[in-house]
Design a protein around this motif. Structure first.
Motif, PDB file in Angstrom:
ATOM      1  N   PHE A 135      35.382  17.606-114.071  1.00  0.00           N
ATOM      2  CA  PHE A 135      34.650  16.551-113.369  1.00  0.00           C
ATOM      3  C   PHE A 135      34.331  16.938-111.925  1.00  0.00           C
ATOM      4  CE2 PHE A 135      34.234  12.635-110.920  1.00  0.00           C
ATOM      5  CZ  PHE A 135      33.316  11.926-111.692  1.00  0.00           C
ATOM      6  N   ASP A 136      35.319  17.441-111.192  1.00  0.00           N
ATOM      7  CA  ASP A 136      35.106  17.765-109.778  1.00  0.00           C
ATOM      8  C   ASP A 136      34.053  18.857-109.601  1.00  0.00           C
ATOM      9  OD1 ASP A 136      36.904  15.854-108.993  1.00  0.00           O
ATOM     10  OD2 ASP A 136      38.567  17.257-108.678  1.00  0.00           O
ATOM     11  N   SER A 149      26.447  19.085-108.409  1.00  0.00           N
ATOM     12  CA  SER A 149      25.324  18.137-108.309  1.00  0.00           C
ATOM     13  C   SER A 149      25.023  17.722-106.879  1.00  0.00           C
ATOM     14  CB  SER A 149      25.617  16.893-109.145  1.00  0.00           C
ATOM     15  OG  SER A 149      26.626  16.101-108.543  1.00  0.00           O
ATOM     16  N   GLU A 150      26.022  17.807-106.003  1.00  0.00           N
ATOM     17  CA  GLU A 150      25.872  17.433-104.595  1.00  0.00           C
ATOM     18  C   GLU A 150      25.528  15.952-104.399  1.00  0.00           C
ATOM     19  OE1 GLU A 150      23.009  20.087-102.871  1.00  0.00           O
ATOM     20  OE2 GLU A 150      24.105  21.893-103.460  1.00  0.00           O
ATOM     21  N   ILE A 151      25.983  15.110-105.335  1.00  0.00           N
ATOM     22  CA  ILE A 151      25.729  13.667-105.173  1.00  0.00           C
ATOM     23  C   ILE A 151      27.047  12.880-105.241  1.00  0.00           C
ATOM     24  CG2 ILE A 151      23.361  13.781-106.022  1.00  0.00           C
ATOM     25  CD1 ILE A 151      24.384  12.573-108.655  1.00  0.00           C
ATOM     26  N   SER A 184      14.504  10.730-108.809  1.00  0.00           N
ATOM     27  CA  SER A 184      14.272  11.688-109.890  1.00  0.00           C
ATOM     28  C   SER A 184      15.010  12.999-109.628  1.00  0.00           C
ATOM     29  CB  SER A 184      12.768  11.959-110.043  1.00  0.00           C
ATOM     30  OG  SER A 184      12.098  10.803-110.460  1.00  0.00           O
ATOM     31  N   GLY A 185      14.990  13.448-108.365  1.00  0.00           N
ATOM     32  CA  GLY A 185      15.679  14.673-108.018  1.00  0.00           C
ATOM     33  C   GLY A 185      17.178  14.580-108.230  1.00  0.00           C
ATOM     34  N   MET A 186      17.761  13.439-107.896  1.00  0.00           N
ATOM     35  CA  MET A 186      19.198  13.251-108.082  1.00  0.00           C
ATOM     36  C   MET A 186      19.561  13.193-109.564  1.00  0.00           C
ATOM     37  SD  MET A 186      19.751  10.488-105.010  1.00  0.00           S
ATOM     38  CE  MET A 186      21.509  10.226-105.220  1.00  0.00           C
ATOM     39  N   LYS A 187      18.675  12.616-110.367  1.00  0.00           N
ATOM     40  CA  LYS A 187      18.912  12.583-111.816  1.00  0.00           C
ATOM     41  C   LYS A 187      18.922  13.988-112.394  1.00  0.00           C
ATOM     42  CE  LYS A 187      17.056   7.933-112.588  1.00  0.00           C
ATOM     43  NZ  LYS A 187      15.952   7.117-113.169  1.00  0.00           N
ATOM     44  N   VAL A 188      18.014  14.834-111.915  1.00  0.00           N
ATOM     45  CA  VAL A 188      18.003  16.223-112.353  1.00  0.00           C
ATOM     46  C   VAL A 188      19.303  16.907-111.967  1.00  0.00           C
ATOM     47  CG1 VAL A 188      16.952  18.480-111.956  1.00  0.00           C
ATOM     48  CG2 VAL A 188      15.505  16.490-112.349  1.00  0.00           C
ATOM     49  N   ARG A 189      19.780  16.652-110.759  1.00  0.00           N
ATOM     50  CA  ARG A 189      21.017  17.284-110.278  1.00  0.00           C
ATOM     51  C   ARG A 189      22.193  16.976-111.194  1.00  0.00           C
ATOM     52  NH1 ARG A 189      21.453  18.641-104.622  1.00  0.00           N
ATOM     53  NH2 ARG A 189      19.402  18.617-103.613  1.00  0.00           N
ATOM     54  N   ILE A 190      22.394  15.696-111.506  1.00  0.00           N
ATOM     55  CA  ILE A 190      23.561  15.337-112.309  1.00  0.00           C
ATOM     56  C   ILE A 190      23.380  15.776-113.757  1.00  0.00           C
ATOM     57  CG2 ILE A 190      22.814  12.975-112.861  1.00  0.00           C
ATOM     58  CD1 ILE A 190      26.402  14.208-112.010  1.00  0.00           C
ATOM     59  N   ALA A 191      22.146  15.711-114.266  1.00  0.00           N
ATOM     60  CA  ALA A 191      21.901  16.140-115.647  1.00  0.00           C
ATOM     61  C   ALA A 191      22.186  17.623-115.811  1.00  0.00           C
ATOM     62  CB  ALA A 191      20.463  15.822-116.056  1.00  0.00           C
ATOM     63  N   PHE A 192      21.657  18.440-114.899  1.00  0.00           N
ATOM     64  CA  PHE A 192      21.884  19.877-114.999  1.00  0.00           C
ATOM     65  C   PHE A 192      23.359  20.203-114.800  1.00  0.00           C
ATOM     66  CE2 PHE A 192      22.196  24.237-113.684  1.00  0.00           C
ATOM     67  CZ  PHE A 192      21.312  24.886-114.535  1.00  0.00           C
ATOM     68  N   ALA A 193      23.999  19.525-113.865  1.00  0.00           N
ATOM     69  CA  ALA A 193      25.414  19.795-113.601  1.00  0.00           C
ATOM     70  C   ALA A 193      26.265  19.560-114.849  1.00  0.00           C
ATOM     71  CB  ALA A 193      25.906  18.921-112.452  1.00  0.00           C
TER      72      ALA A 193
END
Length: 251
Positions: free
Chosen positions: A133-134, A140-142, A155-164
């Motif tokens: 998790f960490d 993701s940097e969020i 949208s950019g933040m969604k990409v970050r967490i999805a890819f992470a």
């Protein structure tokens, strides 16, 4: 000494998939005025037809073609999000799909809950998610938005967490569509370095992009789709050369 034969991880044989669209028949101005407007009528079209290829473990495949030629549909077939109307698609290893940024995420759940939900849907056990998790959140940097409803992310933040999340799965096959184009340049480069790490570890990659630079960076083989047909299966440099010669639109 007999060499061992490595079985393909993906086998696509004469695959085709059709969809329905609505066409509207022409009506005169008199018909429109009288309330007899253009009526929708269903019409079928083949998004893909007679597509065949095999993929060996560890290959990096770039899928090339103009918009609307069947690239994303092919990825969805491999991800088993949709199924062929004819032919067959055999996927013999697990798949980690990054196809749509909203796929698998629930708007009203927090980012934290979505991490557990999405990773769990892809087969990760609770203990595995706890252990990773960490690093998922750090990538993701969020981290400041863990308890924010997913629907409030950009949208950019969604990409970050999805890819992470997806890039931490152990699945041997990775599917990446154009979604990374939404992220900022620095984070996109971070994702690309992660993809290179996964490829170095023997993962198989299916990569859809309009970026010639990115296709050459990651892929050794190209599949060129045009009007739903596979018109070329060759080294990525040869595929891009033909595509550029025909359309000159790859950047």
């Amino acid at each position: 000494m007999t060499e061992s034969i490595v079985a393909p991880v993906i086998q696509v044989k004469d695959a085709g998939i059709r969809f329905k669209r609505n066409r509207r028949s022409r009506r005169s101005f008199k018909d429109l005025f009288a309330g007899r407007g253009r009526r929708a009528r269903p019409d079928e079209f083949w998004a893909l037809r007679d597509v065949s290829f095999d993929v060996q473990p560890g290959e990096a495949i770039g899928v090339v073609g103009r918009n609307g030629q069947g690239k994303s549909t092919l990825l969805k077939l491999v991800a088993e999000v949709v199924y062929p109307d004819e032919g067959s698609v055999g996927v013999h290893e697990g798949v980690a799909p990054l196809i749509e940024i909203t796929g698998g995420f629930v708007d009203d759940l927090s980012v934290r809950d979505n991490v557990y939900l999405t990773a769990g849907l892809h087969g990760m056990k609770r203990a595995e998610i706890d252990a990773r998790f960490d690093e998922i959140i750090e990538f993701s940097e969020i981290g400041d938005f863990l308890d924010t409803p997913y629907k409030h992310l950009s949208s950019g933040m969604k990409v970050r967490i999805a890819f992470a999340v997806i890039s931490r799965l152990e699945e041997p096959i990775i599917l990446v569509d154009e979604v990374l184009a939404v992220g900022d340049k620095a984070f996109r480069e971070k994702c690309y370095r992660r993809i290179e790490e996964l490829l170095a570890g023997g993962r198989t990659l299916f990569f859809v992009s309009h970026s010639e630079k990115d296709l050459r960076r990651f892929c050794t083989r190209g599949l060129y789709l045009d009007k739903g047909a596979l018109v070329m299966d060759a080294p990525i440099a040869d595929v891009l050369d033909r595509y550029n010669a025909e359309y000159g639109v790859t950047k």
